[in-house]
Design a protein around this motif. Structure first.
Motif, PDB file in Angstrom:
ATOM      1  N   VAL A 412       0.721  -1.246  -0.086  1.00 15.26           N
ATOM      2  CA  VAL A 412       0.067   0.121  -0.079  1.00 15.26           C
ATOM      3  C   VAL A 412       0.861   1.269   0.065  1.00 15.26           C
ATOM      4  O   VAL A 412       0.395   2.477  -0.278  1.00 15.26           O
ATOM      5  CB  VAL A 412      -1.104   0.098   1.037  1.00 15.26           C
ATOM      6  CG1 VAL A 412      -2.166  -1.250   1.070  1.00 15.26           C
ATOM      7  CG2 VAL A 412      -0.329   0.068   2.351  1.00 15.26           C
ATOM      8  N   ASN A 413       2.213   1.064   0.132  1.00 12.53           N
ATOM      9  CA  ASN A 413       2.797   2.197   0.106  1.00 12.53           C
ATOM     10  C   ASN A 413       3.320   2.625  -1.342  1.00 12.53           C
ATOM     11  O   ASN A 413       3.222   3.915  -1.911  1.00 12.53           O
ATOM     12  CB  ASN A 413       4.532   2.052   0.788  1.00 12.53           C
ATOM     13  CG  ASN A 413       4.528   2.346   2.095  1.00 12.53           C
ATOM     14  OD1 ASN A 413       3.538   3.093   2.418  1.00 12.53           O
ATOM     15  ND2 ASN A 413       5.291   2.087   2.957  1.00 12.53           N
ATOM     16  N   ASN A 416      -1.963   2.579  -4.708  1.00 14.07           N
ATOM     17  CA  ASN A 416      -3.190   3.231  -4.004  1.00 14.07           C
ATOM     18  C   ASN A 416      -4.184   2.133  -3.496  1.00 14.07           C
ATOM     19  O   ASN A 416      -5.412   2.267  -4.204  1.00 14.07           O
ATOM     20  CB  ASN A 416      -3.818   4.378  -4.735  1.00 14.07           C
ATOM     21  CG  ASN A 416      -4.325   3.883  -5.965  1.00 14.07           C
ATOM     22  OD1 ASN A 416      -4.253   2.609  -6.579  1.00 14.07           O
ATOM     23  ND2 ASN A 416      -4.991   4.886  -6.820  1.00 14.07           N
ATOM     24  N   HIS A 418      -5.036   1.202  -0.319  1.00 15.47           N
ATOM     25  CA  HIS A 418      -5.627   1.422   0.912  1.00 15.47           C
ATOM     26  C   HIS A 418      -7.179   1.956   0.660  1.00 15.47           C
ATOM     27  O   HIS A 418      -7.334   2.566  -0.230  1.00 15.47           O
ATOM     28  CB  HIS A 418      -4.857   2.452   1.639  1.00 15.47           C
ATOM     29  CG  HIS A 418      -5.488   2.756   3.128  1.00 15.47           C
ATOM     30  ND1 HIS A 418      -6.477   3.493   3.399  1.00 15.47           N
ATOM     31  CD2 HIS A 418      -4.857   2.434   4.201  1.00 15.47           C
ATOM     32  CE1 HIS A 418      -6.750   3.517   4.728  1.00 15.47           C
ATOM     33  NE2 HIS A 418      -5.684   2.814   5.202  1.00 15.47           N
ATOM     34  N   ASP A 421      -7.530   5.541  -0.137  1.00 14.03           N
ATOM     35  CA  ASP A 421      -6.511   6.018  -1.174  1.00 14.03           C
ATOM     36  C   ASP A 421      -7.558   6.729  -2.329  1.00 14.03           C
ATOM     37  O   ASP A 421      -6.838   7.740  -2.758  1.00 14.03           O
ATOM     38  CB  ASP A 421      -5.706   5.187  -1.658  1.00 14.03           C
ATOM     39  CG  ASP A 421      -4.240   4.746  -0.654  1.00 14.03           C
ATOM     40  OD1 ASP A 421      -3.986   5.814  -0.329  1.00 14.03           O
ATOM     41  OD2 ASP A 421      -3.785   3.773  -1.019  1.00 14.03           O
ATOM     42  N   ASN A 422      -8.558   6.497  -2.189  1.00 13.95           N
ATOM     43  CA  ASN A 422      -9.506   6.984  -3.272  1.00 13.95           C
ATOM     44  C   ASN A 422     -10.183   8.316  -2.860  1.00 13.95           C
ATOM     45  O   ASN A 422     -10.756   8.968  -3.668  1.00 13.95           O
ATOM     46  CB  ASN A 422     -10.555   6.007  -3.547  1.00 13.95           C
ATOM     47  CG  ASN A 422     -11.522   5.622  -2.570  1.00 13.95           C
ATOM     48  OD1 ASN A 422     -11.327   6.306  -1.312  1.00 13.95           O
ATOM     49  ND2 ASN A 422     -12.497   4.913  -2.516  1.00 13.95           N
ATOM     50  N   SER A 427      -2.908  11.709  -4.831  1.00 14.20           N
ATOM     51  CA  SER A 427      -2.083  10.426  -4.443  1.00 14.20           C
ATOM     52  C   SER A 427      -0.808  10.317  -5.324  1.00 14.20           C
ATOM     53  O   SER A 427      -0.944  10.083  -6.307  1.00 14.20           O
ATOM     54  CB  SER A 427      -2.787   9.124  -4.193  1.00 14.20           C
ATOM     55  OG  SER A 427      -1.986   8.037  -3.873  1.00 14.20           O
ATOM     56  N   GLN A 428       0.447  10.108  -4.524  1.00 15.77           N
ATOM     57  CA  GLN A 428       1.636   9.932  -5.320  1.00 15.77           C
ATOM     58  C   GLN A 428       1.707   8.439  -5.556  1.00 15.77           C
ATOM     59  O   GLN A 428       2.607   8.166  -6.447  1.00 15.77           O
ATOM     60  CB  GLN A 428       2.781  10.396  -4.711  1.00 15.77           C
ATOM     61  CG  GLN A 428       2.737  11.646  -4.242  1.00 15.77           C
ATOM     62  CD  GLN A 428       2.960  12.750  -5.260  1.00 15.77           C
ATOM     63  OE1 GLN A 428       3.959  12.249  -6.199  1.00 15.77           O
ATOM     64  NE2 GLN A 428       2.007  13.790  -5.628  1.00 15.77           N
ATOM     65  N   LYS A 429       0.969   7.581  -5.261  1.00 15.40           N
ATOM     66  CA  LYS A 429       1.043   6.122  -5.353  1.00 15.40           C
ATOM     67  C   LYS A 429       0.614   5.748  -6.790  1.00 15.40           C
ATOM     68  O   LYS A 429       0.048   6.495  -7.442  1.00 15.40           O
ATOM     69  CB  LYS A 429       0.091   5.655  -4.418  1.00 15.40           C
ATOM     70  CG  LYS A 429       0.142   5.726  -3.009  1.00 15.40           C
ATOM     71  CD  LYS A 429      -0.491   4.849  -1.937  1.00 15.40           C
ATOM     72  CE  LYS A 429      -0.203   5.313  -0.537  1.00 15.40           C
ATOM     73  NZ  LYS A 429      -1.418   4.448   0.107  1.00 15.40           N
ATOM     74  N   LYS A 430       1.047   4.692  -7.080  1.00 10.59           N
ATOM     75  CA  LYS A 430       0.827   4.118  -8.407  1.00 10.59           C
ATOM     76  C   LYS A 430      -0.668   3.652  -8.617  1.00 10.59           C
ATOM     77  O   LYS A 430      -0.945   3.002  -7.570  1.00 10.59           O
ATOM     78  CB  LYS A 430       1.638   2.942  -8.676  1.00 10.59           C
ATOM     79  CG  LYS A 430       2.863   3.429  -9.728  1.00 10.59           C
ATOM     80  CD  LYS A 430       3.620   2.207  -9.798  1.00 10.59           C
ATOM     81  CE  LYS A 430       4.161   1.769 -11.229  1.00 10.59           C
ATOM     82  NZ  LYS A 430       5.453   0.696 -11.482  1.00 10.59           N
ATOM     83  N   ASP A 431      -1.325   3.685  -9.607  1.00  8.29           N
ATOM     84  CA  ASP A 431      -2.718   2.961  -9.675  1.00  8.29           C
ATOM     85  C   ASP A 431      -2.537   2.180 -11.087  1.00  8.29           C
ATOM     86  O   ASP A 431      -2.348   2.521 -12.080  1.00  8.29           O
ATOM     87  CB  ASP A 431      -3.831   4.281  -9.812  1.00  8.29           C
ATOM     88  CG  ASP A 431      -4.901   3.568  -9.847  1.00  8.29           C
ATOM     89  OD1 ASP A 431      -5.034   2.237  -9.845  1.00  8.29           O
ATOM     90  OD2 ASP A 431      -6.226   4.059 -10.202  1.00  8.29           O
TER      91      ASP A 431
END
Ligand code: GLN
Length: 535
Positions: A412-413, A416, A418, A421-422, A427-431
């Motif tokens: 989850v780091n 996205n 979590h 996360d939506n 969010s900087q996370k990958k989707d």
């Protein structure tokens, strides 16, 4: 449990493409099929090879044993390695499984760039593998003897894309990961109200085998020992023990797309032999009159130990997790195993109670429903995306797999996944997921297309996911119009049996029977007329 209807394998296709363009959607259909063919025929020579189709299927993570592709794969293997496959051949080969084939060839699966995604998962695996902290469970010798540094991660998406790395074929006893499934079985059999008369849905905040009940004298929830023993008392209570156990094994197999789990008798004997606490929990609950009337306590406990001693590997368990991620429909077979409501309830409790007294922290920082077992398994569900199973026997002080928990943190780091996360588009996370909006609009078109091609397996899956059987296109043409126009007798019958409207009118005021007459499809005409259809 519902059975999927299987279409028989096609005979080796002739070189002519015998299905006419049909009324309404015909040209659209052919156009889509042509596009698929052209995407493979990169040099434009008018033919492709078997290996070109197979390599896309593999790259997208689909397995050659996938039941949903069987007709196509069988037909494909009638061609030798370099034999040219023309457009007409191609169209006959892919037609029975057209929807999945299309999704795969166009990269429209839930994780479109599957290779890239697997690269990330492989990296997380390598990083977490370094962690050698924690200790294997040793309350029974069978668990104490397991080589502690084994580690496997397997995943399966809701489209049946599979990936595994490490020791994913090594069997482990499922232990507490049996709990969510037995809870689902109890729900399916008795419904929510009755089940929750006997077991609560509140985290206990205590260890998994703590001797405690809630203020109503019920176990706190189905994910700890007391609640799981209670759920066992609710699974097919009228059958004898052998049949109850068979029922549980069959259910796991169905959830896993037909892969059968095994049973470890020595784990079972040890569990039973060192079960003072579980017996204590049982008697404590009986004293509080928590069990349904007529429950045989010792038999219920035996049943619970047997369920804990079922064995499977990470690959099998990842498909089970994917079935939960997919709302109860097994991704690799398309069969509906549990109702949506059952799965919703189960995921809610996995989310709040699945990780023993680390559950609150896990929900907070990971934000995914999961269930751990004392042999080191962790079943993780990313709803609408995939199921994951990690297996690494070293446990932390709560009884959760150390590497499993670290895997989730890193997962989850990076992505996205979590639950919350939506909330932000920033969010900087990958989707890695395909856009949901796009997926929905394609779904409506694809349903109609599946009808016109006669892909019953896919239709079954669409309906299982809640598609509307009467949903018409922009010309008011319902699935039944198209099936009748194309002369697909089995589809017409299937749709009618599923409750499709008999005489929907399109924008030219035409009915399906009208279509059947236009195409001179005699068997469809007589079928429709027998059911009372009008022109
Ligand atoms: N067999 C174990 C028990 O009942 C299962 C518990 C677990 O996996 N946490 O104690």
């Amino acid at each position: 449990m519902t059975e999927a209807t299987q279409t028989p394998p096609p005979v080796k296709p002739s070189s002519t493409n015998d299905h006419g363009p049909g009324h309404g959607n015909g040209s659209e259909v052919d156009h889509r099929e042509q596009q698929l063919f052209q995407s493979l025929d990169r040099d434009g020579v008018g033919s492709i090879r078997r290996s070109e189709i197979l390599s896309v299927i593999k790259r997208m993570g689909l397995q050659l044993e996938d039941a949903r592709l069987q007709e196509t794969l069988i037909a494909l293997h009638r061609y030798v390695e370099d034999e040219p496959i023309t457009y007409a051949d191609f169209s006959n080969i892919v037609r029975p499984n057209i929807l999945l084939v299309e999704r795969v060839l166009q990269g429209h699966t839930v994780i479109p760039d599957f290779e890239d995604f697997c690269g990330d998962i492989g990296q997380i695996y390598t990083e977490t593998r370094k962690n050698q902290t924690g200790k294997v469970a040793d309350y029974i010798p069978q668990l104490g003897r397991v080589a502690p540094d084994q580690y496997g991660v397997a995943l399966c998406t809701i489209d049946g894309q599979r990936y595994s790395v490490g020791d994913t074929k090594v069997d482990f006893s499922i232990q507490s990961t049996t709990k969510p499934i037995n809870y689902c079985l109890a729900l399916e059999e008795h419904g929510e109200d009755l089940v929750h008369k006997h077991v609560g849905r509140e985290p206990s905040g205590r260890g998994f085998n703590d001797l405690t009940l809630d203020s109503h004298g019920r176990p706190h929830n189905p994910m700890i020992n007391a609640g799981a023993i209670m759920c066992c008392s609710l699974v097919r209570p009228k059958l004898d023990l052998a049949d109850r156990f068979d029922f549980v094994m069959d259910s796991w197999a169905a959830l896993a797309g037909g892969q059968r789990p095994r049973f470890n008798n020595s784990v079972y004997l040890s569990e039973r032999g060192t079960a003072d606490r579980n017996f204590a929990l049982g008697y404590f609950m009986r004293e509080n009159k928590a069990f349904p009337e007529g429950t045989n306590l010792v038999e219920t406990l035996e049943f619970y130990f047997q369920c804990c001693s079922i064995e499977m590997n990470a690959e099998i368990m990842s498909v089970v997790a994917a079935t939960l991620a997919n709302g109860g429909v097994c991704p690799t077979t398309g069969k509906q195993i549990f109702s949506l409501r059952t799965v919703q309830n189960c995921l809610s409790l996995m989310y709040s109670c699945g990780m023993y007294d680390f559950s609150g922290e896990f929900a907070f920082s990971i934000g995914l429903p999961a269930k751990s077992g004392v042999a080191g398994a962790l079943m993780i569900v990313v709803p609408n995306v995939m199921g994951i199973c990690t297996w690494a026997p070293r446990l932390d002080k709560h009884g959760n797999s150390v590497r499993g928990v670290e895997f989730c943190k890193r997962l989850v780091n990076r992505f996205n996944f979590h639950n919350y996360d939506n909330l932000t588009g920033l969010s900087q996370k990958k989707d890695p997921r395909r856009s949901q909006l796009r997926a929905k609009s394609d779904e409506v078109m694809s349903f109609i297309w599946a009808v016109s091609k006669g892909d019953i397996t896919a239709l079954q899956q669409y309906l299982a996911r809640g598609a509307d059987i009467n949903e018409a296109d922009y010309d008011g043409r319902a699935p039944l119009h198209l099936a009748a126009a194309e002369g697909h007798e089995r589809v017409v019958e299937f749709l009618l049996n599923q409750g499709a409207e008999l005489n929907p009118r399109d924008r030219w005021n035409g009915t399906p029977l009208e279509d059947a007459y236009r195409g001179n499809h005699k068997s469809v005409i007589s079928l429709l007329e027998k059911r009372g259809a009008v022109r």
